[in-house]
Design a protein around this motif. Structure first.
Motif, PDB file in Angstrom:
ATOM      1  N   ILE A   1       0.853  -1.174   0.000  1.00  0.00           N
ATOM      2  CA  ILE A   1       0.000   0.000   0.000  1.00  0.00           C
ATOM      3  C   ILE A   1       0.900   1.240   0.000  1.00  0.00           C
ATOM      4  CG2 ILE A   1      -1.878  -1.133   1.239  1.00  0.00           C
ATOM      5  CD1 ILE A   1      -0.945   0.383   3.772  1.00  0.00           C
ATOM      6  N   PHE A   2       0.312   2.374  -0.349  1.00  0.00           N
ATOM      7  CA  PHE A   2       1.063   3.630  -0.317  1.00  0.00           C
ATOM      8  C   PHE A   2       0.428   4.556   0.709  1.00  0.00           C
ATOM      9  CE2 PHE A   2       1.615   8.060  -1.613  1.00  0.00           C
ATOM     10  CZ  PHE A   2       3.001   8.141  -1.610  1.00  0.00           C
ATOM     11  N   VAL A   3       1.263   5.091   1.621  1.00  0.00           N
ATOM     12  CA  VAL A   3       0.830   6.047   2.639  1.00  0.00           C
ATOM     13  C   VAL A   3       1.659   7.317   2.457  1.00  0.00           C
ATOM     14  CG1 VAL A   3       0.608   6.521   5.103  1.00  0.00           C
ATOM     15  CG2 VAL A   3       0.233   4.196   4.233  1.00  0.00           C
ATOM     16  N   PRO A   4       1.022   8.465   2.259  1.00  0.00           N
ATOM     17  CA  PRO A   4       1.785   9.711   2.091  1.00  0.00           C
ATOM     18  C   PRO A   4       2.791   9.932   3.217  1.00  0.00           C
ATOM     19  CG  PRO A   4      -0.531  10.093   1.612  1.00  0.00           C
ATOM     20  CD  PRO A   4      -0.422   8.696   2.153  1.00  0.00           C
ATOM     21  N   TYR A   5       3.980  10.319   2.841  1.00  0.00           N
ATOM     22  CA  TYR A   5       5.103  10.600   3.741  1.00  0.00           C
ATOM     23  C   TYR A   5       5.681   9.341   4.412  1.00  0.00           C
ATOM     24  CZ  TYR A   5       3.577  15.412   3.150  1.00  0.00           C
ATOM     25  OH  TYR A   5       3.212  16.613   2.609  1.00  0.00           O
ATOM     26  N   ALA A   6       5.011   8.228   4.252  1.00  0.00           N
ATOM     27  CA  ALA A   6       5.573   6.971   4.763  1.00  0.00           C
ATOM     28  C   ALA A   6       6.071   6.099   3.621  1.00  0.00           C
ATOM     29  CB  ALA A   6       4.538   6.218   5.588  1.00  0.00           C
ATOM     30  N   GLY A   7       5.532   6.361   2.402  1.00  0.00           N
ATOM     31  CA  GLY A   7       5.997   5.643   1.238  1.00  0.00           C
ATOM     32  C   GLY A   7       5.248   4.338   0.997  1.00  0.00           C
ATOM     33  N   ARG A   8       5.882   3.514   0.196  1.00  0.00           N
ATOM     34  CA  ARG A   8       5.288   2.216  -0.184  1.00  0.00           C
ATOM     35  C   ARG A   8       5.619   1.193   0.902  1.00  0.00           C
ATOM     36  NH1 ARG A   8       6.428  -1.952  -4.425  1.00  0.00           N
ATOM     37  NH2 ARG A   8       4.404  -2.556  -5.319  1.00  0.00           N
ATOM     38  N   ILE A   9       4.611   0.624   1.489  1.00  0.00           N
ATOM     39  CA  ILE A   9       4.783  -0.252   2.649  1.00  0.00           C
ATOM     40  C   ILE A   9       4.160  -1.607   2.338  1.00  0.00           C
ATOM     41  CG2 ILE A   9       4.206  -0.608   5.079  1.00  0.00           C
ATOM     42  CD1 ILE A   9       4.001   2.435   5.345  1.00  0.00           C
ATOM     43  N   ARG A  10       4.864  -2.662   2.706  1.00  0.00           N
ATOM     44  CA  ARG A  10       4.313  -4.008   2.509  1.00  0.00           C
ATOM     45  C   ARG A  10       3.286  -4.287   3.601  1.00  0.00           C
ATOM     46  NH1 ARG A  10       4.805  -8.279  -0.492  1.00  0.00           N
ATOM     47  NH2 ARG A  10       4.246 -10.329   0.333  1.00  0.00           N
ATOM     48  N   ALA A  11       2.037  -4.553   3.157  1.00  0.00           N
ATOM     49  CA  ALA A  11       0.952  -4.828   4.101  1.00  0.00           C
ATOM     50  C   ALA A  11       0.630  -6.311   4.177  1.00  0.00           C
ATOM     51  CB  ALA A  11      -0.293  -4.048   3.688  1.00  0.00           C
ATOM     52  N   ALA A  12       0.720  -7.024   3.028  1.00  0.00           N
ATOM     53  CA  ALA A  12       0.352  -8.440   2.995  1.00  0.00           C
ATOM     54  C   ALA A  12       1.237  -9.242   3.936  1.00  0.00           C
ATOM     55  CB  ALA A  12       0.474  -8.979   1.578  1.00  0.00           C
ATOM     56  N   GLY A  13       0.621 -10.143   4.650  1.00  0.00           N
ATOM     57  CA  GLY A  13       1.351 -10.985   5.595  1.00  0.00           C
ATOM     58  C   GLY A  13       1.383 -10.427   6.995  1.00  0.00           C
ATOM     59  N   ASN A  14       1.004  -9.185   7.149  1.00  0.00           N
ATOM     60  CA  ASN A  14       0.964  -8.549   8.471  1.00  0.00           C
ATOM     61  C   ASN A  14      -0.466  -8.516   9.004  1.00  0.00           C
ATOM     62  OD1 ASN A  14       3.783  -7.697   8.779  1.00  0.00           O
ATOM     63  ND2 ASN A  14       3.350  -6.322   7.064  1.00  0.00           N
ATOM     64  N   THR A  15      -0.573  -8.435  10.307  1.00  0.00           N
ATOM     65  CA  THR A  15      -1.869  -8.175  10.917  1.00  0.00           C
ATOM     66  C   THR A  15      -2.093  -6.668  10.918  1.00  0.00           C
ATOM     67  OG1 THR A  15      -0.932  -7.992  13.131  1.00  0.00           O
ATOM     68  CG2 THR A  15      -1.600 -10.201  12.383  1.00  0.00           C
ATOM     69  N   PRO A  16      -3.320  -6.221  11.096  1.00  0.00           N
ATOM     70  CA  PRO A  16      -3.545  -4.771  11.204  1.00  0.00           C
ATOM     71  C   PRO A  16      -2.704  -4.121  12.292  1.00  0.00           C
ATOM     72  CG  PRO A  16      -5.630  -5.893  10.858  1.00  0.00           C
ATOM     73  CD  PRO A  16      -4.605  -6.963  11.050  1.00  0.00           C
ATOM     74  N   GLU A  17      -2.495  -4.825  13.393  1.00  0.00           N
ATOM     75  CA  GLU A  17      -1.680  -4.261  14.477  1.00  0.00           C
ATOM     76  C   GLU A  17      -0.222  -4.120  14.055  1.00  0.00           C
ATOM     77  OE1 GLU A  17      -0.095  -2.824  17.971  1.00  0.00           O
ATOM     78  OE2 GLU A  17      -2.149  -2.797  17.184  1.00  0.00           O
ATOM     79  N   ALA A  18       0.308  -5.137  13.358  1.00  0.00           N
ATOM     80  CA  ALA A  18       1.693  -5.056  12.901  1.00  0.00           C
ATOM     81  C   ALA A  18       1.862  -3.937  11.879  1.00  0.00           C
ATOM     82  CB  ALA A  18       2.135  -6.387  12.309  1.00  0.00           C
ATOM     83  N   LEU A  19       0.900  -3.783  10.982  1.00  0.00           N
ATOM     84  CA  LEU A  19       0.972  -2.714   9.989  1.00  0.00           C
ATOM     85  C   LEU A  19       0.862  -1.349  10.658  1.00  0.00           C
ATOM     86  CD1 LEU A  19       1.121  -1.872   7.030  1.00  0.00           C
ATOM     87  CD2 LEU A  19      -1.364  -2.126   6.893  1.00  0.00           C
TER      88      LEU A  19
END
Length: 377
Positions: A123-141
């Motif tokens: 996923i892309f989050v402004p100012y955080a960049g491109r972040i891998r979300a798959a494989g993580n729980t919502p808490e880990a992300l």
């Protein structure tokens, strides 16, 4: 003189008609028991003819059970909160300053709704960049995004929620109440729960089979086994295809039976007696109860066991013979299980051919008399 000619004419015509009937052969439903025996391997034919006894009934009735491979059975239940490609997320970011990176004037929070995880799991989050979300729980992300923003805005607070998406879904088809694509959620992470979620099975449970396809692999089980054996209630994986269908096995009934047809199985196991009953039983006017044959292409393992050999390595044609005139023969027919694509053939009684022969001769004599009378007239 005319009487002698007439009598001679009737005799010649009668002999000619009888010879014609004998030469053409009489109609019948197939070979008789003697002809089948004469075509056996023991008589230099191409099929083994085996009389069914207790040993043969047990050995020939072995049917490979349906089931799942270890790949299905060993799969653990997936976490219901694990993020996968295709999922849709809702993000809310709070900043502890008046003029934050993301928040508008007079606001200290920013909501990023319907952020879809792409096919590569990012996923892309402004100012955080491109972040891998798959494989993580919502808490880990949440922790990952917080760490990314922490260097740019003081004490950021992040919330991550899963919204309905197509990342972790299975397809359910066939004889269920509601065919469709269903998400794998906490209550529906196993096969039986997903079938229940799709409205349950709407075909006869006795002959219902469940097929699960996962990539290039598939497994098939009986529905009743699924509910009676908890180990078969396998954990689902995204992309699984679940098919509920009727048993497709069949046998063919021919010869002196009540009906000659291609017949679907009505139960999980079907004995020879039940198969004969399913087509209306033996024809009381035609059937030879000592010559009930089950024709099958037998596996080499079973063929070796039945014939007392060890050298057979290919599929063998075997004609199993049942004698229903003896009590033990009926028991053997009850214990002998019919398999998919078997042919049940009931021979005609020997006297049937005699009846047909006599009827043909009688018909020929009548015809001869008619022709003779016509000639005289």
């Amino acid at each position: 003189m005319r009487f002698a000619v007439s009598r001679w004419t009737r005799t010649v015509v009668l002999l000619a008609l009888v010879a014609s009937v004998a030469g053409c052969g009489l109609p019948r439903s197939g070979p008789n028991k003697r002809e089948l025996y004469s075509s056996s391997v023991q008589q230099e034919g191409n099929a083994f003819v085996v009389t069914v006894d207790n040993h043969v009934a047990r050995a020939a009735s072995a049917v490979p059970p349906l089931g799942f491979t270890n790949g299905f059975l060993g799969a653990g239940v997936i976490g219901s909160d694990e993020i996968r490609p295709g999922d849709v997320l809702g993000l809310t970011i709070w900043e502890n300053v008046d003029n934050g990176l993301l928040a508008g004037p007079g606001m200290n929070s920013t909501a990023l709704q319907e952020v879809q995880v792409d096919g590569e799991g990012y996923i892309f989050v402004p100012y955080a960049g491109r972040i891998r979300a798959a494989g993580n729980t919502p808490e880990a992300l949440r922790r990952i995004i917080t760490n990314k923003l922490d260097a740019q805005t003081p004490d950021p607070q992040v919330s991550v929620n899963r919204i309905a998406g197509d990342g972790a879904t299975v397809s359910v088809m066939g004889g269920v109440g509601g065919q469709g694509v269903y998400p794998i959620e906490r209550p529906t992470r196993t096969l039986s729960a997903m079938i229940a979620r799709a409205g349950g099975v709407v075909i006869e449970p006795e002959i219902a089979q469940v097929v699960v396809t996962r990539g290039s692999h598939s497994g098939r089980i009986w529905l009743k086994d699924l509910y009676s054996n908890p180990s078969l209630d396998v954990a689902l994986r995204p992309g699984d295809v679940i098919l509920v269908e009727k048993d497709q096995r069949f046998f063919t009934a021919i010869g002196a039976t009540g009906a000659q047809n291609r017949v679907l199985f009505e139960t999980q196991t079907l004995s020879a007696i039940e198969a004969i009953a399913q087509v209306g039983g033996l024809s009381t006017n035609l059937a030879d109860p000592t010559g009930v044959f089950v024709l099958r292409n037998e596996t080499p393992e079973i063929a070796n066991e039945i014939l007392g050999r060890t050298d057979l390595v290919t599929t063998q044609r075997i004609a199993y013979v049942l004698d229903l005139t003896e009590p033990n023969g009926i028991f053997n027919a009850r214990d002998f299980m019919i398999r998919d694509e078997d042919t049940v053939y009931v021979t005609e009684a020997p006297y049937v051919q005699w009846q047909k022969t006599l009827a043909a001769i009688s018909g020929a004599a009548t015809s001869a008399n008619s022709l003779s009378n016509a000639a005289n007239n």
